[in-house]
Design a protein around this motif. Structure first.
Motif, PDB file in Angstrom:
ATOM      1  N   UNK A   1     -83.801 -65.730  12.578  1.00  0.00           N
ATOM      2  CA  UNK A   1     -84.030 -67.082  12.068  1.00  0.00           C
ATOM      3  C   UNK A   1     -83.018 -68.015  12.719  1.00  0.00           C
ATOM      4  N   UNK A   2     -83.534 -69.053  13.334  1.00  0.00           N
ATOM      5  CA  UNK A   2     -82.702 -69.972  14.112  1.00  0.00           C
ATOM      6  C   UNK A   2     -82.328 -71.194  13.292  1.00  0.00           C
TER       7      UNK A   2
ATOM      8  N   UNK B   1     -77.671 -68.244  14.336  1.00  0.00           N
ATOM      9  CA  UNK B   1     -78.792 -67.373  13.993  1.00  0.00           C
ATOM     10  C   UNK B   1     -78.441 -66.465  12.828  1.00  0.00           C
ATOM     11  N   UNK B   2     -79.476 -66.124  12.067  1.00  0.00           N
ATOM     12  CA  UNK B   2     -79.427 -65.038  11.100  1.00  0.00           C
ATOM     13  C   UNK B   2     -80.404 -63.974  11.577  1.00  0.00           C
ATOM     14  N   UNK B   3     -80.037 -62.709  11.430  1.00  0.00           N
ATOM     15  CA  UNK B   3     -80.920 -61.645  11.897  1.00  0.00           C
ATOM     16  C   UNK B   3     -80.629 -60.367  11.131  1.00  0.00           C
TER      17      UNK B   3
ATOM     18  N   UNK C   1     -73.327 -69.221  16.754  1.00  0.00           N
ATOM     19  CA  UNK C   1     -73.267 -69.697  18.133  1.00  0.00           C
ATOM     20  C   UNK C   1     -74.693 -69.828  18.642  1.00  0.00           C
ATOM     21  N   UNK C   2     -74.922 -70.834  19.454  1.00  0.00           N
ATOM     22  CA  UNK C   2     -76.258 -71.088  19.971  1.00  0.00           C
ATOM     23  C   UNK C   2     -76.609 -70.104  21.081  1.00  0.00           C
TER      24      UNK C   2
END
Length: 461
Positions: free
Chosen positions: A257-258, A263-265, A278-279
């Motif tokens: 999920x951005x 991000x979450x993952x 961080x992008x």
């Protein structure tokens, strides 16, 4: 951090002067820098000879020095100043590092890859330093000189040493890995960097896999499991752990999920949700390499989660900077290859809340005979919602060529030979609806444009 003089004596052929008065020494290779109780190591290159600066080193704190036997000893040298006479000062420096590492015996995590090795190193440190006394490569000290200096600068009580290893020719990673003897080795990816010297991506993969030549028996190799060139590795000599987005990896990334800040993952094993602030979608994979290394070090899941959440990256890696007129600048200027440039551009496309998405792209080096085609290949991803493409430099102009030839109506494309020529035009694009990405090889120093167009200090993640 100081090292015991016995480590130095182990490499000495002969000591001139009173070496018995020495205790702990701090390595110095730059005679211009002040060091307390320094051991000066005069290195010799094609255009310099550090032996010429011994007296300056003494002024700045040297209490002893390594010295090549063939070099004349300065007449002004104090009679009691200890010189450790060696055949070659660089070889002695490397031998000292090996001896010091053997004395301290930390767990060693080594990271290499065409892109992402510094970010991965920083991520590992952010996690590991919460549980262990950890030390990591500072800056880009990742070659045959920098790596031994990193080892010799670590505190003696270091429990986990995280080393970045760079290379651009065959044999270099064999040497570095055999010096450091990692317990865990990580190959982040295979790109096009240094293809000029290694011939092909297959050659790059072969050179990166030299990392395993120094891997300890029963050690672990963590690889990009989405990369076919690495997936071919099969051995019983060490454990191989594959990470990536493909579902057949040992650690498969799911439920990404951005957000505006990262991000979450999740992963195919367990119920934990991880956040990486961080992008860049590629940094999710770098985070998985890092948490995999942490698990091998028996670090608990909550410490891993907290370490990633409180990540602090080395500058110029997708660094967010407040630009003039309320704009957002992305400083990704540390280095570039076609692979990393395309990955950064994909991230530029998905950042929410911007009407103008500007890509400022420049020359990439060490791409060999196919450099023009590799630059032009970047145009494949230069599509909406990117609105502007500005190239800098002669090689950078190749990126713009396919776009100009195709007459892309939804893109504004401009090329400039010099950074200074582009400054005013870039400034005219900046307002609260603008995000502007800067990406090129290190030599182009595009961060100078970022500094010119920035309004304040970098934004904290």
């Amino acid at each position: 951090m100081s090292i015991g003089v016995d480590i130095v004596r182990g490499q000495a052929i002969q000591v001139k002067g009173n070496g018995d008065q020495l205790d702990q020494l701090n390595i110095m290779t730059d005679s211009r820098k002040l060091v307390v109780n320094g051991l000066f190591v005069p290195l010799v290159g094609e255009t310099f000879n550090g032996h010429q600066f011994l007296m300056k080193a003494i002024e700045n704190g040297a209490k002893a020095a390594l010295w090549m036997e063939r070099e004349p000893i300065p007449e002004a040298l104090p009679k009691d100043f200890p010189l450790f006479l060696v055949g070659d000062t660089l070889t002695a420096l490397q031998s000292m590092a090996k001896a010091y590492l053997n004395q301290c015996r930390p767990k060693v995590v080594a990271v290499t890859g065409s892109n992402g090795k510094t970010t991965t190193k920083d991520m590992i440190y952010s996690i590991v330093s919460r549980v262990f006394k950890a030390y990591k490569t500072q800056g880009n000290y990742n070659n045959h000189i920098g790596l031994p200096l990193t080892i010799l600068s670590m505190p003696a009580d270091t429990q986990v040493l995280i080393l970045e290893m760079g290379m651009n020719h065959f044999g270099e990673l064999t040497f570095l890995s055999q010096l450091a003897k990692p317990d865990i080795a990580i190959i982040t990816n295979i790109g096009e960097s240094h293809i000029e010297f290694l011939g092909s991506r297959a050659g790059i993969a072969k050179a990166k896999l030299e990392m395993t030549n120094g891997l300890k028996k029963h050690g672990s190799l963590i690889i990009d499991g989405d990369e076919p060139l690495l997936n071919q590795v099969k051995t019983n000599a060490f454990q191989i752990i594959k990470c990536g987005y493909n579902p057949d990896n040992d650690w498969s990334i799911t439920d990404v999920k951005e957000g505006t800040d990262g991000y979450r993952f999740s992963l195919n094993h367990g119920l934990n949700v991880y956040t990486v602030p961080v992008l860049g979608r590629h940094n999710v994979k770098n985070a998985v390499y890092s948490l995999t290394a942490a698990r091998l070090l028996n670090i608990n899941p909550q410490s891993i989660i907290t370490g990633l959440e409180h990540l602090s990256l080395t500058k110029m890696r997708f660094e967010k900077v407040a630009g003039i007129s309320g704009s957002l600048l992305i400083n990704d200027c540390y280095n570039a290859s076609p692979t990393s440039m395309k990955a950064s551009l994909e991230t530029l496309k998905v950042l929410p809340g911007f009407d103008k998405r500007v890509a400022v792209l420049g020359d990439m080096y060490e791409l060999g005979s196919d450099e023009k085609a590799l630059h032009r290949s970047v145009a494949d991803v230069l599509k909406a919602p990117i609105t502007h493409v500005i190239t800098i430099g002669g090689r950078g102009a190749w990126i713009a060529e396919p776009l100009l030839e195709a007459g892309a109506a939804d893109l504004t494309v401009k090329s400039f030979q010099e950074k200074a020529d582009a400054r005013a035009y870039l400034a005219s694009l900046l307002d609260a609806s603008t995000v502007m990405l800067f990406k090129a090889s290190r030599a182009l120093a595009l961060e100078e444009l970022v500094n010119d167009l920035s309004e304040s200090k970098p934004i904290d993640h």
